[in-house]
Design a protein around this motif. Structure first.
Motif, PDB file in Angstrom:
ATOM      1  N   LYS A  81      10.687   2.904  -4.166  1.00 46.01           N
ATOM      2  CA  LYS A  81       9.382   3.587  -4.106  1.00 46.01           C
ATOM      3  C   LYS A  81       9.553   5.072  -3.800  1.00 46.01           C
ATOM      4  CE  LYS A  81       8.009   0.810  -0.851  1.00 46.01           C
ATOM      5  NZ  LYS A  81       9.175  -0.060  -0.828  1.00 46.01           N
ATOM      6  N   THR A  82      10.338   5.359  -2.761  1.00 49.09           N
ATOM      7  CA  THR A  82      10.523   6.754  -2.375  1.00 49.09           C
ATOM      8  C   THR A  82      11.270   7.511  -3.461  1.00 49.09           C
ATOM      9  OG1 THR A  82      10.603   5.990  -0.107  1.00 49.09           O
ATOM     10  CG2 THR A  82      11.295   8.237  -0.480  1.00 49.09           C
ATOM     11  N   TYR A  83      12.207   6.832  -4.117  1.00 51.58           N
ATOM     12  CA  TYR A  83      12.934   7.479  -5.214  1.00 51.58           C
ATOM     13  C   TYR A  83      11.951   7.847  -6.325  1.00 51.58           C
ATOM     14  CZ  TYR A  83      16.379   8.316  -8.846  1.00 51.58           C
ATOM     15  OH  TYR A  83      17.122   8.897  -9.835  1.00 51.58           O
ATOM     16  N   THR A 132      17.703   4.475   4.391  1.00 57.34           N
ATOM     17  CA  THR A 132      16.659   5.465   4.679  1.00 57.34           C
ATOM     18  C   THR A 132      15.300   4.838   4.406  1.00 57.34           C
ATOM     19  OG1 THR A 132      16.946   6.283   2.445  1.00 57.34           O
ATOM     20  CG2 THR A 132      18.054   7.511   4.187  1.00 57.34           C
ATOM     21  N   SER A 133      15.040   3.762   5.089  1.00 58.63           N
ATOM     22  CA  SER A 133      13.797   3.041   4.834  1.00 58.63           C
ATOM     23  C   SER A 133      12.608   3.788   5.422  1.00 58.63           C
ATOM     24  CB  SER A 133      13.896   1.657   5.455  1.00 58.63           C
ATOM     25  OG  SER A 133      12.714   0.952   5.241  1.00 58.63           O
ATOM     26  N   SER A 134      11.587   3.969   4.613  1.00 59.05           N
ATOM     27  CA  SER A 134      10.361   4.606   5.124  1.00 59.05           C
ATOM     28  C   SER A 134       9.589   3.537   5.882  1.00 59.05           C
ATOM     29  CB  SER A 134       9.499   5.103   3.969  1.00 59.05           C
ATOM     30  OG  SER A 134      10.276   5.480   2.885  1.00 59.05           O
ATOM     31  N   ALA A 177       8.934  -4.015  -2.528  1.00 54.72           N
ATOM     32  CA  ALA A 177       9.699  -4.445  -1.354  1.00 54.72           C
ATOM     33  C   ALA A 177      10.548  -3.291  -0.824  1.00 54.72           C
ATOM     34  CB  ALA A 177      10.599  -5.608  -1.742  1.00 54.72           C
ATOM     35  N   THR A 178      11.033  -3.459   0.373  1.00 57.53           N
ATOM     36  CA  THR A 178      11.875  -2.411   0.960  1.00 57.53           C
ATOM     37  C   THR A 178      13.155  -2.250   0.114  1.00 57.53           C
ATOM     38  OG1 THR A 178      12.980  -1.694   2.959  1.00 57.53           O
ATOM     39  CG2 THR A 178      12.899  -4.064   2.626  1.00 57.53           C
ATOM     40  N   GLY A 179      13.490  -1.004  -0.151  1.00 61.43           N
ATOM     41  CA  GLY A 179      14.685  -0.716  -0.946  1.00 61.43           C
ATOM     42  C   GLY A 179      14.499  -0.866  -2.446  1.00 61.43           C
TER      43      GLY A 179
END
Ligand SMILES: Nc1ncnc2c1ncn2[C@@H]1O[C@H](COP(=O)(O)OP(=O)(O)OP(=O)(O)O)[C@@H](O)[C@H]1O
Length: 777
Positions: free
Chosen positions: A305-307, A410-412, A300-302
């Motif tokens: 994943k990017t981390y 900073t949502s992708s 889910a968003t936040g």
């Protein structure tokens, strides 16, 4: 009202003389067992639990009897199966005894008969979905014995939560090669897959490995008063419980809970390096062996994943660690061949594919027989060091679409795919062997509810498209799990690009990211559901790597050797240039250091603005360009030292400039020479063939240069991974062009270089770029 269970009902009817309560009264013995067995098999309606209990009981009785009645110790040894700690073990022995009694003592001579019988019995008693889906007779299916407490909410001692307990069991009878040991990563599996050889591996394939990562509770979540609803036990089991509302004082509301088991689960304290070494390190090794590998983060968003994929400057993520590891391994092996590393970085935003390294028009996807789905016109960059890749990543990420949403600042808003192609060439006797492996590292956009993000039109459109592609992904997962012939890859750009990774010959790893907060219970449950489902996807077997063997004649052989030597030399020279530049950067940093005020240098406070710090220091990104040349602010000011250092810098700069010129000339000559050789080899002209037999010396480089220029384009084995656009558009390390994202003057000419690319504007956070060029409404 008392509820009659099926077993009670059958016991009352008297058709089950073997009920668990009756069993202890029965005299243990062969006859008794033989007499009871037909009733067990005849009664098809017995519950699995009852059968298990009966068999266990019978096994105990028979074991006692065996201990007293067996004659020869050797015979006893040959027949005994070490009792297993698991339910499966008990089940196995129980099955053996039941069969044995029927068949009599003739079987006693066959040491393996009990195992076979147990396997047959297990298969008969296993639920249909747990039976061997494989046609391979060598695969023995171990069915899961029914647990008395299964499907009931039982309190979990470790967390005090109430969850249905699910036994750790692979969704498929996964080949031994895919079993995971937490310590050693998946290397064992990958190696074993290769070792299985053409026989078993081809028929069995391999399973997608699924990992779950829990992130720590965020400040915002804490402030909102949320509680943790996720617990990870034994680095494998994930328990999720929906907490009752605070107003439900009497606890009337039913508490929902679920239990999942994955290849590995990472608690919130897990270090990035552990995530990398457990999930991805062995994929990197596989890529060097010529096997394709994919890692993708889902959640889910936040959720982090990017981390997980990129991380921060202090804690670099999987992408960064994989690239570092790749270059380290390549360097260690460079003595016996030549490696080339090319990379591309693209995003899928609102169902359009964009080149993140060379932004421009949206790219079209095309099917290529050799490469699978490719983005036409996607730039392939040749990289020679980790730093170069970091700069390219940083540059690509600044082009990536990110927007703040209510959930994540900073949502992708796009799916980002970094692909690294490693080509390894070496001489094996008279042949030139080329191995090509592709590593895809994917950071998906967050799955989300419309309410969780934003209702503004652009965000809703983005959300709809993200959900569309993730829905398409789940449809593909369903189709693959159910073994359907048609898998709807074409429903979205994302699934088209993931086709190879999901259903192709590829080692694939999925990292599902989840939040601990009870406010995200729905999203977390959804993510875990799909991750659990993805465990069942079987990819095609990855046996041998993508290897091409080119057997050459004697003259070709000499040329090939020379080409390899020159390529090796070139890469060494390039590495030298990179090292010199790093040296220069560090000297420059040292010389800058005294210019910072003592106050700044003394205070490591997060509020102090260093050249690399951002407004939100915690989010300082690995992709923040200025961080690569961070001066050390702790050096004391010293004018004499500054002057000395400045002198050093100047002399080093001059030296580097000189070296660059020399290297540039040498490299150009050698590149041209290699091009000429390859062109000549490809040519069918008999005159060319005779001329090839002439001795090739370094002195002939000039001549070869002219020949190569006349012959035209270079045809390298890497053409398989370059995009199918006209060759003129392809960019290489030595391409010239004003529209380049990193153009600088070398020797008075403009050249594209990733080694000394212009430093792009500093990004304040992991993905937040203030000057983002593609502003959207
Ligand atoms: N394991 C972790 N340890 C510490 N902080 C984390 C961890 N995982 C995520 N975070 C933090 O949580 C926040 C959200 O993470 P991130 O941006 O990676 O989420 P995301 O899943 O990529 O979201 P989106 O899909 O919206 O892009 C970030 O501030 C990040 O630093």
């Amino acid at each position: 009202m008392p509820v009659a269970t099926r077993s009670q009902a059958s016991a009352t009817r008297g058709d089950r003389p073997w009920s668990s309560s009756a069993a202890p009264r029965a005299a243990p013995g062969h006859d008794g067992g033989a007499a009871r067995r037909p009733s067990l098999l005849a009664n098809a309606h017995h519950g699995l639990k009852d059968k298990l209990r009966e068999l266990n009981l019978f096994y105990e009785q028979h074991k006692q009897q065996l201990a007293s009645s067996q004659s020869g110790a050797a015979l006893r040894r040959s027949r005994s199966i070490p009792p297993s700690r698991t339910g499966e073990g008990r089940y196995e022995n129980g099955g053996r005894n039941a069969e044995e009694e029927e068949e009599g003592t003739n079987r006693h001579r066959d040491a393996f008969a009990p195992v076979r019988e147990a396997a047959v019995l297990r298969e008969n008693m296993a639920p249909p979905e747990a039976r061997a889906p494989s046609k391979n007779d060598n695969v023995v299916v171990f069915s899961r014995p029914a647990e008395p407490q299964e499907k009931e909410n039982v309190p979990h001692a470790a967390n005090g939560m109430s969850c249905p307990v699910k036994k750790a069991m692979p969704a498929l009878p996964a080949p031994a090669s895919r079993k995971l040991s937490l310590g050693g990563g998946i290397g064992g599996k990958l190696k074993a897959v290769a070792e299985i050889g053409a026989g078993n591996a081809e028929t069995m394939g391999s399973r997608i490995l699924v990992f779950v990562r829990l992130r720590p509770m965020s400040r915002k979540e804490k402030e909102a008063g949320s509680k943790s609803c996720v617990k990870i036990v034994n680095k494998k089991d994930v328990y999720i419980t929906e907490l009752t509302s605070e107003n439900d004082y009497l606890g009337l509301k039913r508490v929902r809970g679920r239990h999942f088991c994955f290849d590995a689960s990472f608690p919130d304290s897990t270090m990035q390096s552990e995530v990398y070494s457990t999930s991805t390190a062995d994929l990197v090794e596989g890529v060097l062996q010529g096997r394709n590998g994919t890692v993708f983060c889902y959640g889910a968003t936040g959720a982090g994943k990017t981390y997980t994929m990129l991380g921060t400057m202090e804690n670099p993520g999987v992408m960064v660690l994989a690239i570092k590891d790749l270059f380290l391994k390549v360097r260690q092996r460079s003595h016996d061949g030549s490696h080339s590393i090319q990379l591309s970085y693209l995003e899928v935003y609102n169902e359009t594919v964009r080149d993140l390294l060379s932004p421009g028009r949206p790219l079209l996807l095309r099917e290529d027989k050799q490469q699978g789905t490719v983005a036409a016109g996607l730039t392939q960059y040749r990289a020679y060091s980790t730093d170069e890749v970091m700069k390219l990543l940083q540059q690509g990420n600044q082009n990536r679409t990110t927007e703040p949403t209510r959930v994540n600042e900073t949502s992708s808003r796009s799916h980002a795919i970094l692909q690294v192609v490693v080509e390894y060439r070496y001489m094996d006797g008279a042949s030139v062997v080329t191995r090509v492996g592709k590593l895809s590292l994917i950071d998906l956009a967050g799955s989300e509810r419309a309410l969780a993000t934003d209702q503004r039109s652009q965000r809703s459109l983005e959300g709809a498209n993200i959900n569309r592609s993730l829905l398409a992904l789940s449809s593909c997962i369903n189709a693959l799990v159910e073994g359907k012939k048609h898998v709807p890859y074409r429903n979205s750009k994302l699934t088209q690009l993931l086709k190879d990774s999901l259903g192709g010959s590829c080692n694939t790893v999925m990292i599902a990211n989840i939040s601990p907060s009870n406010l995200s219970f729905g999203e977390t449950q959804n993510t875990l559901h799909w991750a659990d489902r993805a465990k069942e996807i079987k990819t095609k077997a990855v046996t041998a790597g993508n290897e091409e063997i080119f057997r050459a004649s004697d003259s070709d052989n000499e040329q090939a050797k020379l080409v390899l030597e020159l390529q090796k030399e070139n890469s060494e020279l390039r590495q030298q240039v990179v090292k010199q530049q790093q040296k220069l950067l560090s000297v420059q940093a040292q010389s800058l250091a005294p210019n910072t005020t003592p106050q700044q240098s003394a205070a490591p406070s997060p509020h102090v603005t260093t050249p690399c710090s951002t407004q939100r220091r915690a989010k300082r990104s690995i992709l923040d360009g200025s961080c690569f040349s961070t001066p050390n602010p702790k050096r004391p000011a010293d004018n004499a030292q500054v002057r000395d250092l400045q002198r050093k810098v100047k002399s080093l700069e001059a030296e580097i400039e000189k070296m660059k010129k020399e290297h540039y000339l040498q490299l150009k000559q050698k590149d041209e020479f290699i091009r000429g050789l390859i062109n000549r080899k490809n040519s069918n002209d008999p005159e060319e063939a005779t001329s090839e037999r002439r001795m090739i010396t370094r002195a002939s480089i000039r001549k070869a240069h002219k020949d190569a220029a006349a012959a035209g384009e270079l045809k390298s084995p890497s053409h398989r991974f370059t995009s199918p656009t006209p060759t003129a558009k392809k960019r290489t390390f030595w391409d010239f062009g004003g529209d380049s994202p990193s153009v600088l003057a070398v020797n008075g000419r403009k050249t594209r270089s990733h080694v000394a690319a212009e430093t792009p504007p500093r990004a304040p956070s992991m993905l937040l770029q203030p000057g983002f060029s593609r502003q959207r409404a």
